[in-house]
Design a protein around this motif. Structure first.
Motif, PDB file in Angstrom:
ATOM      1  N   ASN A 159      30.353  -4.237 -80.914  1.00  0.00           N
ATOM      2  CA  ASN A 159      30.560  -5.663 -80.595  1.00  0.00           C
ATOM      3  C   ASN A 159      31.567  -6.301 -81.546  1.00  0.00           C
ATOM      4  OD1 ASN A 159      28.886  -5.839 -78.406  1.00  0.00           O
ATOM      5  ND2 ASN A 159      27.195  -6.832 -79.473  1.00  0.00           N
ATOM      6  N   ALA A 160      31.427  -5.977 -82.841  1.00  0.00           N
ATOM      7  CA  ALA A 160      32.351  -6.547 -83.831  1.00  0.00           C
ATOM      8  C   ALA A 160      33.792  -6.189 -83.454  1.00  0.00           C
ATOM      9  CB  ALA A 160      32.007  -6.040 -85.228  1.00  0.00           C
ATOM     10  N   LYS A 162      34.828  -5.236 -80.273  1.00  0.00           N
ATOM     11  CA  LYS A 162      35.122  -5.832 -78.958  1.00  0.00           C
ATOM     12  C   LYS A 162      35.450  -7.314 -79.049  1.00  0.00           C
ATOM     13  CE  LYS A 162      31.622  -5.378 -76.058  1.00  0.00           C
ATOM     14  NZ  LYS A 162      30.667  -5.009 -74.980  1.00  0.00           N
ATOM     15  N   TYR A 163      34.659  -8.019 -79.848  1.00  0.00           N
ATOM     16  CA  TYR A 163      34.807  -9.474 -79.878  1.00  0.00           C
ATOM     17  C   TYR A 163      35.705  -9.954 -81.018  1.00  0.00           C
ATOM     18  CZ  TYR A 163      31.355  -9.136 -76.247  1.00  0.00           C
ATOM     19  OH  TYR A 163      30.719  -8.792 -75.082  1.00  0.00           O
ATOM     20  N   GLY A 191      33.834 -15.394 -82.707  1.00  0.00           N
ATOM     21  CA  GLY A 191      32.716 -16.254 -83.066  1.00  0.00           C
ATOM     22  C   GLY A 191      31.874 -16.579 -81.853  1.00  0.00           C
ATOM     23  N   LEU A 200      21.265 -15.320 -77.319  1.00  0.00           N
ATOM     24  CA  LEU A 200      22.099 -14.145 -77.560  1.00  0.00           C
ATOM     25  C   LEU A 200      21.377 -12.806 -77.416  1.00  0.00           C
ATOM     26  CD1 LEU A 200      25.042 -14.494 -78.247  1.00  0.00           C
ATOM     27  CD2 LEU A 200      24.505 -13.915 -80.584  1.00  0.00           C
ATOM     28  N   TYR A 205      22.306 -11.648 -71.189  1.00  0.00           N
ATOM     29  CA  TYR A 205      23.019 -12.855 -71.588  1.00  0.00           C
ATOM     30  C   TYR A 205      24.404 -12.497 -72.118  1.00  0.00           C
ATOM     31  CZ  TYR A 205      24.362 -17.201 -73.667  1.00  0.00           C
ATOM     32  OH  TYR A 205      25.068 -18.328 -73.978  1.00  0.00           O
ATOM     33  N   ARG A 206      25.404 -13.182 -71.592  1.00  0.00           N
ATOM     34  CA  ARG A 206      26.765 -13.033 -72.094  1.00  0.00           C
ATOM     35  C   ARG A 206      27.350 -14.425 -72.259  1.00  0.00           C
ATOM     36  NH1 ARG A 206      30.801  -9.388 -69.836  1.00  0.00           N
ATOM     37  NH2 ARG A 206      31.058  -8.906 -72.049  1.00  0.00           N
ATOM     38  N   ARG A 212      36.549 -14.288 -73.160  1.00  0.00           N
ATOM     39  CA  ARG A 212      35.694 -13.113 -73.226  1.00  0.00           C
ATOM     40  C   ARG A 212      35.504 -12.449 -71.889  1.00  0.00           C
ATOM     41  NH1 ARG A 212      31.946 -14.494 -77.811  1.00  0.00           N
ATOM     42  NH2 ARG A 212      32.711 -16.555 -78.290  1.00  0.00           N
ATOM     43  N   GLY A 217      31.076  -5.650 -70.447  1.00  0.00           N
ATOM     44  CA  GLY A 217      29.768  -5.545 -71.094  1.00  0.00           C
ATOM     45  C   GLY A 217      28.657  -5.867 -70.125  1.00  0.00           C
ATOM     46  N   THR A 218      27.444  -5.612 -70.555  1.00  0.00           N
ATOM     47  CA  THR A 218      26.288  -5.819 -69.676  1.00  0.00           C
ATOM     48  C   THR A 218      25.370  -6.918 -70.192  1.00  0.00           C
ATOM     49  OG1 THR A 218      25.088  -4.204 -70.966  1.00  0.00           O
ATOM     50  CG2 THR A 218      26.191  -3.414 -68.976  1.00  0.00           C
ATOM     51  N   GLY A 219      25.570  -7.328 -71.445  1.00  0.00           N
ATOM     52  CA  GLY A 219      24.626  -8.278 -72.020  1.00  0.00           C
ATOM     53  C   GLY A 219      23.325  -7.609 -72.409  1.00  0.00           C
ATOM     54  N   LEU A 220      23.345  -6.281 -72.536  1.00  0.00           N
ATOM     55  CA  LEU A 220      22.121  -5.568 -72.900  1.00  0.00           C
ATOM     56  C   LEU A 220      22.118  -5.109 -74.352  1.00  0.00           C
ATOM     57  CD1 LEU A 220      21.680  -3.392 -69.696  1.00  0.00           C
ATOM     58  CD2 LEU A 220      20.228  -5.273 -70.423  1.00  0.00           C
ATOM     59  N   GLY A 221      23.319  -4.986 -74.926  1.00  0.00           N
ATOM     60  CA  GLY A 221      23.446  -4.417 -76.271  1.00  0.00           C
ATOM     61  C   GLY A 221      22.561  -5.084 -77.311  1.00  0.00           C
ATOM     62  N   LEU A 222      22.607  -6.399 -77.358  1.00  0.00           N
ATOM     63  CA  LEU A 222      21.832  -7.102 -78.393  1.00  0.00           C
ATOM     64  C   LEU A 222      20.337  -7.126 -78.067  1.00  0.00           C
ATOM     65  CD1 LEU A 222      24.185 -10.076 -79.347  1.00  0.00           C
ATOM     66  CD2 LEU A 222      23.725  -7.993 -80.650  1.00  0.00           C
ATOM     67  N   PHE A 248      26.090 -10.487 -88.167  1.00  0.00           N
ATOM     68  CA  PHE A 248      24.748 -10.107 -87.718  1.00  0.00           C
ATOM     69  C   PHE A 248      24.043  -9.457 -88.902  1.00  0.00           C
ATOM     70  CE2 PHE A 248      24.594 -10.837 -83.163  1.00  0.00           C
ATOM     71  CZ  PHE A 248      25.929 -11.114 -82.898  1.00  0.00           C
TER      72      PHE A 248
HETATM   73  P1  ADP Z   1      27.728  -7.329 -74.080  1.00  0.00           P
HETATM   74  O1  ADP Z   1      28.619  -7.115 -75.239  1.00  0.00           O
HETATM   75  O2  ADP Z   1      27.507  -6.103 -73.266  1.00  0.00           O
HETATM   76  O3  ADP Z   1      28.109  -8.514 -73.256  1.00  0.00           O
HETATM   77  P2  ADP Z   1      25.569  -7.922 -75.970  1.00  0.00           P
HETATM   78  O4  ADP Z   1      24.117  -8.079 -75.681  1.00  0.00           O
HETATM   79  O5  ADP Z   1      25.974  -6.860 -76.917  1.00  0.00           O
HETATM   80  O6  ADP Z   1      26.263  -7.715 -74.561  1.00  0.00           O
HETATM   81  O7  ADP Z   1      26.121  -9.313 -76.476  1.00  0.00           O
HETATM   82  C1  ADP Z   1      25.802 -10.494 -75.775  1.00  0.00           C
HETATM   83  C2  ADP Z   1      26.931 -11.509 -75.912  1.00  0.00           C
HETATM   84  O8  ADP Z   1      26.988 -11.970 -77.248  1.00  0.00           O
HETATM   85  C3  ADP Z   1      28.298 -10.939 -75.619  1.00  0.00           C
HETATM   86  O9  ADP Z   1      28.614 -11.032 -74.243  1.00  0.00           O
HETATM   87  C4  ADP Z   1      29.207 -11.814 -76.465  1.00  0.00           C
HETATM   88  O10 ADP Z   1      29.544 -12.975 -75.755  1.00  0.00           O
HETATM   89  C5  ADP Z   1      28.324 -12.218 -77.631  1.00  0.00           C
HETATM   90  N1  ADP Z   1      28.610 -11.414 -78.850  1.00  0.00           N
HETATM   91  C6  ADP Z   1      27.944 -10.318 -79.275  1.00  0.00           C
HETATM   92  N2  ADP Z   1      28.444  -9.864 -80.448  1.00  0.00           N
HETATM   93  C7  ADP Z   1      29.460 -10.689 -80.764  1.00  0.00           C
HETATM   94  C8  ADP Z   1      30.393 -10.757 -81.866  1.00  0.00           C
HETATM   95  N3  ADP Z   1      30.372  -9.869 -82.865  1.00  0.00           N
HETATM   96  N4  ADP Z   1      31.288 -11.779 -81.859  1.00  0.00           N
HETATM   97  C9  ADP Z   1      31.319 -12.696 -80.864  1.00  0.00           C
HETATM   98  N5  ADP Z   1      30.475 -12.678 -79.801  1.00  0.00           N
HETATM   99  C10 ADP Z   1      29.559 -11.694 -79.745  1.00  0.00           C
END
Ligand code: ADP
Length: 269
Positions: A159-160, A162-163, A191, A200, A205-206, A212, A217-222, A248
């Motif tokens: 994520n770090a 990707k975002y 951010g 989050l 949730y995305r 962005r 992404g799927t919104g499942l990672g976190l 994080f």
């Molecule tokens: P995904 O990346 O598959 O969308 P995650 O559950 O990993 O799903 O993250 C949820 C949302 O949180 C992401 O869609 C993104 O908008 C936000 N996010 C996560 N990590 C970061 C980050 N390091 N910086 C900015 N936004 C983030």
């Protein structure tokens, strides 16, 4: 959400009144909503890589292509197929965790070595980020499932990357706080808006924002991170500032070596 049944009440063929049955179906309603969200996310997320696999194979089957072009298309097909596999694994993981069927094979592990392995694997996906590991404590042993903890840091570090589409530093800091071992994963990316933070770690949730939307992404990672950390009696939190970056923090119970040997260890708690 309340569901109401109305049933006329008869006695000896004569209507006596109406029975109303009120039922609280909030839970069912939420589950239904989650399911339809799931179905629409799944179909969208699966369709995108699948249509590029189909498109490129069709091209390769119907056109005479130069070897370089073939290789390029095959690379795309391979990457998209890999993405599909990762997606399906995420879906299955979430389902297993939610049904309580996930098992954890916990052993004493050095968290720093787990994190360093993850960074080595993730590094190959970027040339515009610099990775830093700051180890501020020597007590870096945790009792945990190595693969699952690796998944936590894979999700946070990917994520770090990707975002923060413009690159920058990604700093992992490992330190002790109270009787906890903490890990910060800090980036200098997009951010997160303050109002998004409470949602989050929820499934699917995305953050909705035009910057962005192009980032897959799927919104499942976190959600997966949160479940795994919880299963290790830990916590995950986030602080962030828009356009500056996000941090994080994962905290886990600290494990200390008991005097007398390697095999006898006990937790501080
Ligand atoms: P995904 O990346 O598959 O969308 P995650 O559950 O990993 O799903 O993250 C949820 C949302 O949180 C992401 O869609 C993104 O908008 C936000 N996010 C996560 N990590 C970061 C980050 N390091 N910086 C900015 N936004 C983030």
């Amino acid at each position: 959400v309340i569901q109401v049944y109305a049933k006329p009440l008869y006695r000896n063929g004569e209507r006596q009144g109406t029975v109303f049955v009120h039922r609280d179906i909030t839970k069912e309603f939420e589950v239904d909503q989650m399911k339809s969200e799931f179905v629409s996310t799944v179909s969208h997320e699966l369709r995108t890589p699948l249509s590029s696999v189909l498109g490129f194979t069709e091209l390769m089957l119907t056109k005479e292509l130069k070897p370089e072009r073939q290789k390029k298309y095959l690379t795309t097909i391979y990457q998209e197929a890999k993405r599909l596999t990762a997606l399906i694994n995420d879906f299955l993981d979430v389902q297993r965790m939610e049904s309580g069927k996930q098992t954890y094979d916990k052993k004493y592990e050095d968290l720093v070595s787990i994190i360093e392995n993850v960074i080595d694997t993730q590094k190959v996906n970027t040339t515009i980020h610099q990775f830093h590991v700051r180890k501020e404590t020597d007590k870096t042993t945790v009792l945990g499932d190595r693969d699952k903890l690796a998944q936590v840091f894979t999700n946070l570090i990917s994520n770090a990357i990707k975002y923060s589409p413009e690159g920058g530093n990604i700093t992992v800091r490992i330190y002790e706080r109270g009787n906890r071992l903490c890990v910060d994963v800090q980036d200098e990316g997009l951010g997160i808006p303050e109002e998004a933070i409470p949602n989050l770690f929820k499934k699917f949730y995305r953050v909705d924002n035009s910057d962005r939307r192009r980032i897959g992404g799927t919104g499942l990672g976190l959600a997966i991170v949160k479940e795994i950390v919880k299963a290790h009696e830990g916590e995950v939190t986030v602080t962030s500032e828009l356009k500056k970056g996000s941090t994080f923090t994962v905290s886990l119970p600290l494990v200390t070596l008991a005097r007398g040997g390697d095999d006898e260890r006990e937790t501080d708690e």
